[in-house]
Design an enzyme around this catalytic site. Structure first.
Site, PDB file in Angstrom:
ATOM      1  N   ASP A  10       0.879  -1.161   0.000  1.00  0.00           N
ATOM      2  CA  ASP A  10       0.000   0.000   0.000  1.00  0.00           C
ATOM      3  C   ASP A  10       0.919   1.213   0.000  1.00  0.00           C
ATOM      4  O   ASP A  10       2.106   1.118   0.310  1.00  0.00           O
ATOM      5  CB  ASP A  10      -0.954  -0.017   1.206  1.00  0.00           C
ATOM      6  CG  ASP A  10      -2.145   0.908   0.970  1.00  0.00           C
ATOM      7  OD1 ASP A  10      -2.068   1.758   0.059  1.00  0.00           O
ATOM      8  OD2 ASP A  10      -3.153   0.803   1.697  1.00  0.00           O
TER       9      ASP A  10
HETATM   10  C1  BGC Z   1      -4.934   3.312  -0.068  1.00  0.00           C
HETATM   11  C2  BGC Z   1      -5.010   2.317  -1.198  1.00  0.00           C
HETATM   12  C3  BGC Z   1      -4.868   3.034  -2.510  1.00  0.00           C
HETATM   13  C4  BGC Z   1      -3.546   3.777  -2.507  1.00  0.00           C
HETATM   14  C5  BGC Z   1      -3.271   4.543  -3.794  1.00  0.00           C
HETATM   15  C6  BGC Z   1      -3.694   4.174  -0.152  1.00  0.00           C
HETATM   16  O1  BGC Z   1      -3.727   5.202   0.783  1.00  0.00           O
HETATM   17  O2  BGC Z   1      -4.963   2.641   1.175  1.00  0.00           O
HETATM   18  O3  BGC Z   1      -6.232   1.624  -1.144  1.00  0.00           O
HETATM   19  O4  BGC Z   1      -4.954   2.140  -3.574  1.00  0.00           O
HETATM   20  O5  BGC Z   1      -3.539   4.714  -1.438  1.00  0.00           O
HETATM   21  O6  BGC Z   1      -4.138   5.617  -3.895  1.00  0.00           O
END
Ligand code: BGC
Length: 666
Positions: free
Chosen positions: A219
């Site tokens: 993530d």
């Molecule tokens: C989120 C993810 C997301 C990523 C990119 C993160 O903060 O938890 O679900 O895909 O950001 O935007």
């Protein structure tokens, strides 16, 4: 193989372990294409070169899809978003999110499917199949035990092995059957070890036990130590991290990570890049068709929670107001798509869906309540309400109450919204509440004062059209709750607690969601799997046929006994009558959504296999079925069992552990 790892230097391979920038993978000094990653489950959220977000169709949120109990909706959602990925050049869609809804407070619940792992798992699987059928990759997220936003970067989710296997892992296990091209790890530590560095989770369970063969990415900013993560099975650190190269290079020089270990990560990236170069990327929908798909999915996922004879609304003079009358509610964060669709006021849609038989002044809608937290002209609204046949109140949460980076602190509507309902009810006794929220709401302060409630989740850009068609009976409501609506927050397994900032103990164990309310014998506002219809359905003729040692076929008849065409979601639950480990009273093991014309009957058939009867034995380190009596229940909800029958499972004696103090050989 087009991209051969042998053509890359060690330095280039280390560079490939993190992105080139926020959204693209590294290109190894121009030797490889950089692939584009983009959010998310509710519509494409992709950055323009100037940092703004591209326009896309705002699809219904995952809660709506789960409430439809129809995997075809998840597939259609995937296909629809994939078309926009193709159009805009995104290679991998960062979706679906399949985390369990452990508490209704979680700010991202609208992005997740359910409190039940099987329902969530099959929805995610179909979504992945939909996206990937069009040559676009997915990222199944957030692996795993990421169940609230509070302190999400730090707080450890502490859970026992059985709870992990039975509740928090199966949705991933099922979704992995569709082989998503990538999996995204969670932010949180699991039992004290960051998900990004958790070898047991990423390598042993995900790849070893579940058979995942794709790439694991982090993530965004979830990695603390690049080399530890890579060794644990995390192939790609996102977004670009300036420390990654130095960290990994030093670790390599010190002998903490080998080139072979780096190669495993790089090879998975090369495989992913090759997958993105395919000839399936053909756009088959127009913008208008994508909007219509959004409407169709939302219609199928709207849940009728209460109806004291007022719905469907077919005629009359209505006041249609509330913060979400003009436009639907959306959750916030990375899953928020930017749509340029301008919805019509629900009043306008109601007039049109009723072919003009309903009179609803659009002006009335505007002047009542402009946002979820501020109220203009409340008194005027009440005065108008007195003169109307009925009032449709569009209330709920939406961003900033629900969104990424924060949890709700209460599951009640705002004080103002509750006041609006209670105040309005004094002036008009025909109140219909349209509830827009990503998760359960405490309806107890006002439910007795209103005639009807529909739960529309966050229905996406087509929300007003879908809601109007359900309220007027153009569409017969057929959604059912994919999570329990407790009476109060205190009734939930976690209540107001949210961990101490370092860790949160999952003390309720496997008793999460409806499993908890059953165990505690708690009354709930609306049980898991609940939803009313304008039609009515009769269940009969349950047959349970043994097809193999642990393979059974459960079948029953469902008849639409009304004069209205509709669809019924019937659910099959299994309960172990006696087991030497504590087990939930019943667990969902299969379901069907059956579309039935007025008067029509169909036989529904659900297959059960070994897993339907098994629990995860921490003593045996595997799924295990204990011989004995099991009850098979067919319900219209988890609390409305229509048919049931017991079966006796007699497994081979040598596969069971002994149950008596002295063995008896017969
Ligand atoms: C989120 C993810 C997301 C990523 C990119 C993160 O903060 O938890 O679900 O895909 O950001 O935007």
């Amino acid at each position: 193989m087009k991209y051969d790892i042998k053509n890359l230097t060690l330095d280039e391979k280390i560079q490939l372990l993190t992105g080139k920038n926020y959204w693209q993978t590294n290109d190894a000094n121009g030797k490889l294409p950089s692939i584009w990653l983009a959010d998310g489950p509710l519509g494409l959220r992709m950055a323009n070169p100037d940092g703004t977000t591209k326009q896309s169709t705002a699809m219904p949120s995952s809660v709506v899809i789960a409430n439809s109990w129809n995997t075809e909706n998840a597939r259609l959602q995937g296909e629809t978003i994939a078309d926009e990925c193709i159009q805009e050049g995104a290679d991998v869609l960062l979706a679906p999110g399949v985390n369990m809804k452990r508490t209704p407070l979680c700010g991202r619940n609208f992005e997740y499917y359910s409190e039940d792992p099987i329902l969530a798992g099959y929805m995610a699987k179909a979504f992945i199949e939909g996206v990937q059928s069009k040559g676009i990759g997915t990222s199944l997220k957030h692996f795993y035990a990421n169940n609230r936003e509070y302190d999400r970067f730090v707080q450890s989710s502490d859970l026992d092995e059985r709870t992990a296997y039975e509740i928090y892992l199966p949705a991933f296990e099922i979704a992995v059957q569709a082989q998503p091209w990538t999996v995204m790890c969670a932010y949180n530590p699991i039992n004290g070890v960051w998900a990004s560095e958790n070898k047991q989770a990423l390598t042993d369970i995900l790849c070893g036990e579940f058979g995942f063969t794709g790439l694991v990415m982090s993530d965004w900013e979830a990695v603390r130590s690049g080399w530890r993560a890579a060794k644990a099975g995390l192939d790609l650190r996102m977004p670009f991290n300036p420390n990654e190269y130095g960290e990994v290079k030093t670790a390599y020089e010190k002998g903490w990570i080998t080139e072979e270990e780096i190669d495993i990560c790089v090879q998975r990236l090369l495989d992913l890049i090759e997958k993105t170069e395919n000839d399936k990327k053909i756009i088959t929908t127009t913008k208008e068709q994508r909007h219509q798909n959004a409407v169709k999915i939302a219609e199928d996922g709207i849940v009728l929670l209460k109806n004291e004879g007022i719905l469907p609304l077919t005629e009359g003079d209505l006041l249609v107001c509330g913060p979400f009358a003009k436009a639907p509610a959306f959750g916030g964060g990375s899953a928020r798509a930017q749509s340029d669709y301008i919805p019509k006021h629900l009043a306008v849609e109601l007039v049109s869906a009723s072919d003009g038989k309903i009179k609803a002044d659009e002006q009335c809608g505007y002047f009542a309540f402009r946002s979820a937290t501020s109220c203009d002209f409340m008194t005027d609204g009440f005065t108008v309400a007195r003169k109307k046949d009925a009032v449709v109140l569009c209330l709920g949460t939406g961003f900033p109450i629900e969104g990424e980076h924060g949890d709700r602190t209460s599951i009640r509507l705002t004080e103002l919204q509750e006041d609006i309902i209670l105040g309005m009810a004094k002036y008009n006794e025909n109140i219909v509440v349209v509830l827009e929220s990503g998760s359960a709401v405490d309806v107890s302060p006002w439910i007795d004062k209103v005639k009807a409630v529909v739960w529309a989740g966050f229905p996406g850009e087509g929300g007003q059209e879908a809601i109007a068609r359900v309220l007027t009976g153009k569409v017969c409501p057929s959604g059912k709750t994919s999570e329990t609506f407790p009476i109060r927050l205190e009734d939930t397994p976690t209540g107001e607690t949210r961990g101490n900032g370092f860790y949160e103990s999952y003390n309720e164990g496997v008793f999460m969601g409806y499993r908890w309310y059953d165990k505690m014998q708690k009354q709930v506002a609306f049980p898991f799997g609940f939803g009313l219809s304008y039609a009515s359905f009769e269940y009969s003729d349950l047959k349970i046929e043994k097809k193999g040692e642990l393979d059974y076929e459960v079948s029953y008849l469902i008849k639409n006994t009304s004069a209205v065409d509709g669809a019924e979601v019937s659910q099959v639950y299994v309960g172990d009558i006696f087991c030497r480990v504590p087990r939930p009273e019943k667990e969902l093991k299969g379901w069907a959504k059956t579309y039935l014309k007025a008067g029509e009957s169909k036989r529904v058939c659900i297959k059960l296999n070994e897993r339907a009867f098994a629990f995860y034995s921490t003593a045996l380190k595997k799924w295990h079925v204990e011989s004995g009596e099991f009850i098979i229940q067919v319900g219209a909800s988890s609390r409305e069992i229509r048919l049931s029958q017991s079966i006796e499972l007699c497994l081979p004696y040598d596969e069971q552990y002994s149950t008596l103090s002295r063995e008896i050989y017969e």
